[in-house]
Design an enzyme around this catalytic site. Structure first.
Site, PDB file in Angstrom:
ATOM      1  N   ARG A  88       0.853  -1.171   0.000  1.00 47.01           N
ATOM      2  CA  ARG A  88       0.000   0.000   0.000  1.00 47.01           C
ATOM      3  C   ARG A  88       0.893   1.226   0.000  1.00 47.01           C
ATOM      4  NH1 ARG A  88      -4.389   1.392   4.631  1.00 47.01           N
ATOM      5  NH2 ARG A  88      -2.501   1.849   5.771  1.00 47.01           N
ATOM      6  N   THR A 131      -0.621   7.597  -1.085  1.00 43.67           N
ATOM      7  CA  THR A 131      -1.950   7.534  -1.728  1.00 43.67           C
ATOM      8  C   THR A 131      -2.851   6.488  -1.072  1.00 43.67           C
ATOM      9  OG1 THR A 131      -1.244   5.813  -3.258  1.00 43.67           O
ATOM     10  CG2 THR A 131      -0.876   8.093  -3.954  1.00 43.67           C
ATOM     11  N   ASP A 181       0.844  -2.082  12.346  1.00 39.43           N
ATOM     12  CA  ASP A 181       1.249  -2.545  11.012  1.00 39.43           C
ATOM     13  C   ASP A 181       1.516  -4.048  11.078  1.00 39.43           C
ATOM     14  OD1 ASP A 181       2.998  -3.290   8.771  1.00 39.43           O
ATOM     15  OD2 ASP A 181       2.918  -1.159   8.306  1.00 39.43           O
ATOM     16  N   ASP A 211       4.975  -5.358   9.651  1.00 41.45           N
ATOM     17  CA  ASP A 211       6.117  -5.003  10.504  1.00 41.45           C
ATOM     18  C   ASP A 211       6.121  -5.814  11.799  1.00 41.45           C
ATOM     19  OD1 ASP A 211       7.153  -3.227   8.703  1.00 41.45           O
ATOM     20  OD2 ASP A 211       6.310  -1.436   9.653  1.00 41.45           O
TER      21      ASP A 211
HETATM   22  C1  PRP Z   1      -1.163  -4.100   4.799  1.00 45.35           C
HETATM   23  C2  PRP Z   1      -2.044  -5.291   5.040  1.00 45.35           C
HETATM   24  C3  PRP Z   1      -2.954  -5.284   3.851  1.00 45.35           C
HETATM   25  C4  PRP Z   1      -3.115  -3.819   3.571  1.00 45.35           C
HETATM   26  C5  PRP Z   1      -4.457  -3.381   4.065  1.00 45.35           C
HETATM   27  O1  PRP Z   1      -0.163  -4.402   3.893  1.00 45.35           O
HETATM   28  O2  PRP Z   1      -1.339  -6.480   5.211  1.00 45.35           O
HETATM   29  O3  PRP Z   1      -2.428  -5.956   2.727  1.00 45.35           O
HETATM   30  O4  PRP Z   1      -2.084  -3.130   4.289  1.00 45.35           O
HETATM   31  O5  PRP Z   1      -4.690  -2.059   3.759  1.00 45.35           O
HETATM   32  P1  PRP Z   1      -5.797  -1.604   2.701  1.00 45.35           P
HETATM   33  O6  PRP Z   1      -7.043  -2.383   3.027  1.00 45.35           O
HETATM   34  O7  PRP Z   1      -5.957  -0.137   2.994  1.00 45.35           O
HETATM   35  O8  PRP Z   1      -5.284  -1.857   1.332  1.00 45.35           O
HETATM   36  P2  PRP Z   1       1.022  -3.373   3.540  1.00 45.35           P
HETATM   37  O9  PRP Z   1       0.647  -2.551   2.373  1.00 45.35           O
HETATM   38  O10 PRP Z   1       1.406  -2.635   4.794  1.00 45.35           O
HETATM   39  O11 PRP Z   1       2.160  -4.298   3.039  1.00 45.35           O
HETATM   40  P3  PRP Z   1       2.991  -5.437   3.814  1.00 45.35           P
HETATM   41  O12 PRP Z   1       2.053  -6.590   4.030  1.00 45.35           O
HETATM   42  O13 PRP Z   1       4.055  -5.731   2.821  1.00 45.35           O
HETATM   43  O14 PRP Z   1       3.513  -4.880   5.101  1.00 45.35           O
HETATM   44  N1  URA Z   2      -2.257  -2.234   7.211  1.00 47.30           N
HETATM   45  C1  URA Z   2      -1.834  -2.630   8.436  1.00 47.30           C
HETATM   46  O1  URA Z   2      -0.883  -3.401   8.539  1.00 47.30           O
HETATM   47  N2  URA Z   2      -2.472  -2.149   9.496  1.00 47.30           N
HETATM   48  C2  URA Z   2      -3.527  -1.316   9.418  1.00 47.30           C
HETATM   49  O2  URA Z   2      -4.081  -0.914  10.463  1.00 47.30           O
HETATM   50  C3  URA Z   2      -3.939  -0.918   8.136  1.00 47.30           C
HETATM   51  C4  URA Z   2      -3.300  -1.401   7.044  1.00 47.30           C
END
Ligand code: PRP
Ligand code: URA
Length: 209
Positions: A104, A108, A200, A203
């Site tokens: 994400r 944006t 997160d 993380d």
């Molecule tokens: C996080 C999570 C989802 C997304 C949710 O991933 O694991 O995939 O955000 O957010 P959304 O519903 O607003 O799209 P992230 O983009 O942080 O990537 P990661 O899993 O690589 O940490």
């Molecule tokens: N992605 C995450 O990992 N946590 C949130 O709360 C939203 C998006």
């Protein structure tokens, strides 16, 4: 419209509390996400079709049931979805595993696709897409677009924590996809994080920042 199932089993809710707790470290967080993945897989597979076969018990012949129907595939949304895969595989060890890579964009909040790899027989499979978080819904909507573009017809989405806006986005974009969650939280904050949420997920799972 896709149905929303909230798994309120006490064990799921108990473990989710410690997943949310900021004092839970990486090792325990990972173990708990794995365990909740298994418990959610147990619930999500409730409607799997059965067929009758005949076997010999040590006592006599018996007509008894085994799973039938479509073959399953689990698709984690990278990276945080990876944390739920092993837990699901404990109950469905023969499932194939596809991957959809999305992150994400922090400015944006829109998902950016970087990897898609699915089992060969996409049209014949039932897919369970897994990701701990459904926030704006952008990532889940995009991941399911990627599956449908490649022929997937039968899809479920499973996550730990969802925001109402994410659920709405999914129901609008994919009315044929049922959503299975452990908790429906209050809202998103200004940075697109779920409130109260768990932070997160990627993380916390991988110990990154
Ligand atoms: C996080 C999570 C989802 C997304 C949710 O991933 O694991 O995939 O955000 O957010 P959304 O519903 O607003 O799209 P992230 O983009 O942080 O990537 P990661 O899993 O690589 O940490
Ligand atoms: N992605 C995450 O990992 N946590 C949130 O709360 C939203 C998006």
């Amino acid at each position: 419209m896709g149905k929303v199932y909230v798994f309120d089993h006490p064990l799921i809710q108990h473990k989710l509390t410690y997943i949310r707790d900021k004092n839970t470290g990486t090792k325990e967080f990972r173990e708990l996400v794995d365990e909740v993945g298994t418990l959610m897989a147990f619930e999500i597979t409730r409607d799997m079709p059965l067929e009758e076969i005949e076997i010999d018990t040590p006592i006599q012949k018996a007509k008894t049931k085994v799973l039938s129907g479509k073959k399953l595939a689990i698709v984690p949304i990278l990276r945080a979805g990876l944390g739920m895969v092993e837990g699901v595989l404990k109950l469905i060890p023969a499932a194939k595993v596809g991957h959809v890579g999305l992150y994400r964009d922090p400015q944006t909040l829109k998902p950016v696709e970087y990897y898609v790899k699915l089992p060969a027989d996409v049209e014949e499979r039932e897919f369970i897409v897994v990701d701990p978080m459904l926030a704006t819904g952008g990532s889940a909507v995009e991941a399911i677009n990627a599956l449908k573009k490649r022929g997937a017809k039968n899809i479920k989405f499973m996550c730990l924590v969802a925001a109402p806006v994410g659920v709405e986005a999914m129901q609008e974009a994919h009315p044929d996809v049922d959503i299975y969650i452990a908790a429906l939280d209050e809202k998103l904050n200004d940075h697109g994080y779920i409130v109260p949420g768990l932070g997160d997920a990627g993380d916390r799972l991988f110990g990154t920042k």
